[in-house]
Design a protein around this motif. Structure first.
Motif, PDB file in Angstrom:
ATOM      1  N   ALA A   1       0.823  -1.213   0.000  1.00 43.85           N
ATOM      2  CA  ALA A   1       0.000   0.000   0.000  1.00 43.85           C
ATOM      3  C   ALA A   1       0.855   1.260   0.000  1.00 43.85           C
ATOM      4  CB  ALA A   1      -0.936   0.007   1.209  1.00 43.85           C
ATOM      5  N   CYS A   2       2.107   1.158   0.461  1.00 40.76           N
ATOM      6  CA  CYS A   2       2.971   2.340   0.584  1.00 40.76           C
ATOM      7  C   CYS A   2       4.218   2.294  -0.294  1.00 40.76           C
ATOM      8  CB  CYS A   2       3.407   2.516   2.043  1.00 40.76           C
ATOM      9  SG  CYS A   2       2.039   2.830   3.163  1.00 40.76           S
ATOM     10  N   HIS A   3       4.601   1.125  -0.789  1.00 44.63           N
ATOM     11  CA  HIS A   3       5.857   0.983  -1.533  1.00 44.63           C
ATOM     12  C   HIS A   3       5.661   0.259  -2.852  1.00 44.63           C
ATOM     13  CE1 HIS A   3       8.431   2.238   1.828  1.00 44.63           C
ATOM     14  NE2 HIS A   3       7.643   1.515   2.612  1.00 44.63           N
ATOM     15  N   THR A   4       6.432   0.669  -3.859  1.00 48.85           N
ATOM     16  CA  THR A   4       6.534  -0.066  -5.117  1.00 48.85           C
ATOM     17  C   THR A   4       7.933  -0.660  -5.193  1.00 48.85           C
ATOM     18  OG1 THR A   4       7.239   1.920  -6.314  1.00 48.85           O
ATOM     19  CG2 THR A   4       4.869   1.419  -6.311  1.00 48.85           C
ATOM     20  N   VAL A   5       8.124  -1.658  -6.056  1.00 49.29           N
ATOM     21  CA  VAL A   5       9.423  -2.322  -6.161  1.00 49.29           C
ATOM     22  C   VAL A   5       9.933  -2.420  -7.594  1.00 49.29           C
ATOM     23  CG1 VAL A   5       9.140  -3.686  -4.035  1.00 49.29           C
ATOM     24  CG2 VAL A   5       8.352  -4.625  -6.211  1.00 49.29           C
ATOM     25  N   THR A   6       9.243  -1.822  -8.538  1.00 48.32           N
ATOM     26  CA  THR A   6       9.627  -1.946  -9.933  1.00 48.32           C
ATOM     27  C   THR A   6      10.628  -0.869 -10.332  1.00 48.32           C
ATOM     28  OG1 THR A   6       7.717  -0.620 -10.552  1.00 48.32           O
ATOM     29  CG2 THR A   6       7.465  -3.016 -10.638  1.00 48.32           C
ATOM     30  N   PRO A   7      11.459  -1.155 -11.343  1.00 43.46           N
ATOM     31  CA  PRO A   7      12.390  -0.133 -11.822  1.00 43.46           C
ATOM     32  C   PRO A   7      11.613   1.095 -12.284  1.00 43.46           C
ATOM     33  CG  PRO A   7      12.796  -2.257 -12.904  1.00 43.46           C
ATOM     34  CD  PRO A   7      11.541  -2.396 -12.106  1.00 43.46           C
ATOM     35  N   GLY A   8      11.987   2.263 -11.782  1.00 42.45           N
ATOM     36  CA  GLY A   8      11.312   3.493 -12.167  1.00 42.45           C
ATOM     37  C   GLY A   8       9.920   3.647 -11.587  1.00 42.45           C
ATOM     38  N   GLY A   9       9.556   2.762 -10.668  1.00 38.62           N
ATOM     39  CA  GLY A   9       8.231   2.833 -10.063  1.00 38.62           C
ATOM     40  C   GLY A   9       8.078   4.096  -9.243  1.00 38.62           C
ATOM     41  N   PRO A  10       6.836   4.494  -9.020  1.00 34.48           N
ATOM     42  CA  PRO A  10       6.612   5.754  -8.306  1.00 34.48           C
ATOM     43  C   PRO A  10       6.877   5.639  -6.815  1.00 34.48           C
ATOM     44  CG  PRO A  10       4.529   4.652  -8.699  1.00 34.48           C
ATOM     45  CD  PRO A  10       5.587   3.834  -9.402  1.00 34.48           C
ATOM     46  N   ASN A  11       7.218   6.772  -6.232  1.00 39.59           N
ATOM     47  CA  ASN A  11       7.207   6.889  -4.777  1.00 39.59           C
ATOM     48  C   ASN A  11       5.743   7.027  -4.389  1.00 39.59           C
ATOM     49  OD1 ASN A  11      10.034   6.911  -4.424  1.00 39.59           O
ATOM     50  ND2 ASN A  11      10.087   9.055  -4.999  1.00 39.59           N
ATOM     51  N   MET A  12       5.389   6.448  -3.282  1.00 42.78           N
ATOM     52  CA  MET A  12       4.016   6.570  -2.794  1.00 42.78           C
ATOM     53  C   MET A  12       4.107   7.189  -1.402  1.00 42.78           C
ATOM     54  SD  MET A  12       2.688   2.998  -4.513  1.00 42.78           S
ATOM     55  CE  MET A  12       1.262   2.829  -3.511  1.00 42.78           C
TER      56      MET A  12
END
Length: 161
Positions: A72-83
């Motif tokens: 819900a708070c973090h992404t892990v993909t290359p270039g993924g957005p900050n949340m």
């Protein structure tokens, strides 16, 4: 006068196009890299075995499930957005409080360590006591095995393939 069905359909189509274009810049956009293809069971086995102890005995699927608490708070993909939290791609080996574009707490900006398995294990056990003054509201992952599996999963999923 009521518009004809053809005019209504055309109006709806134009409205849909306008909504779809919302948020797109008129300049040249940098295309985002597609997410990496899912790993095969064989690739997962090889990746787990290559990790340092104790992560080389981790349960990848349990780590994936444990990350559901973080998603819900973090992404892990290359270039993924900050949340609410920063994107975690490339987190291992990164200096704490140093992910471009994320607004860190003063505590993390002042922290003097680099993220590795040991630091992340202590952070995930209880973020509030590990680094008082940080803004992460998550209570932590109390189970040692869940943390080990989560860190192993992160080591694999946030590293270049």
């Amino acid at each position: 006068m009521t518009p004809s069905p053809t005019v209504r359909i055309a109006t709806l189509a134009l409205l849909a196009l306008a909504v779809a274009a919302c948020g797109e810049s008129s300049g040249t956009a940098t295309p985002k890299a597609p997410p990496p293809a899912p790993l095969t069971p064989e690739q997962i086995g090889v990746a787990i075995a290559a990790l340092p102890t104790p992560y080389n005995d981790a349960d990848y699927e349990n780590g994936r499930r444990a990350f559901a608490r973080c998603r819900a708070c973090h992404t892990v993909t290359p270039g993924g957005p900050n949340m609410t939290g920063p994107n975690l791609y490339g987190v291992f080996g990164r200096a704490a409080g140093r992910h471009e574009g994320y607004n860190y707490s003063k505590a993390l900006l002042a922290a003097d360590f680099t993220w590795d398995g040991e630091q992340l294990d202590q952070w995930l056990a209880n973020p509030r006591t590990f680094l008082p003054g940080n803004k992460m509201s998550f209570a932590g992952v109390p189970d040692d095995q869940d943390r080990r599996d989560l860190i192993a999963w992160l080591k694999i999923e946030t590293s270049p393939r």
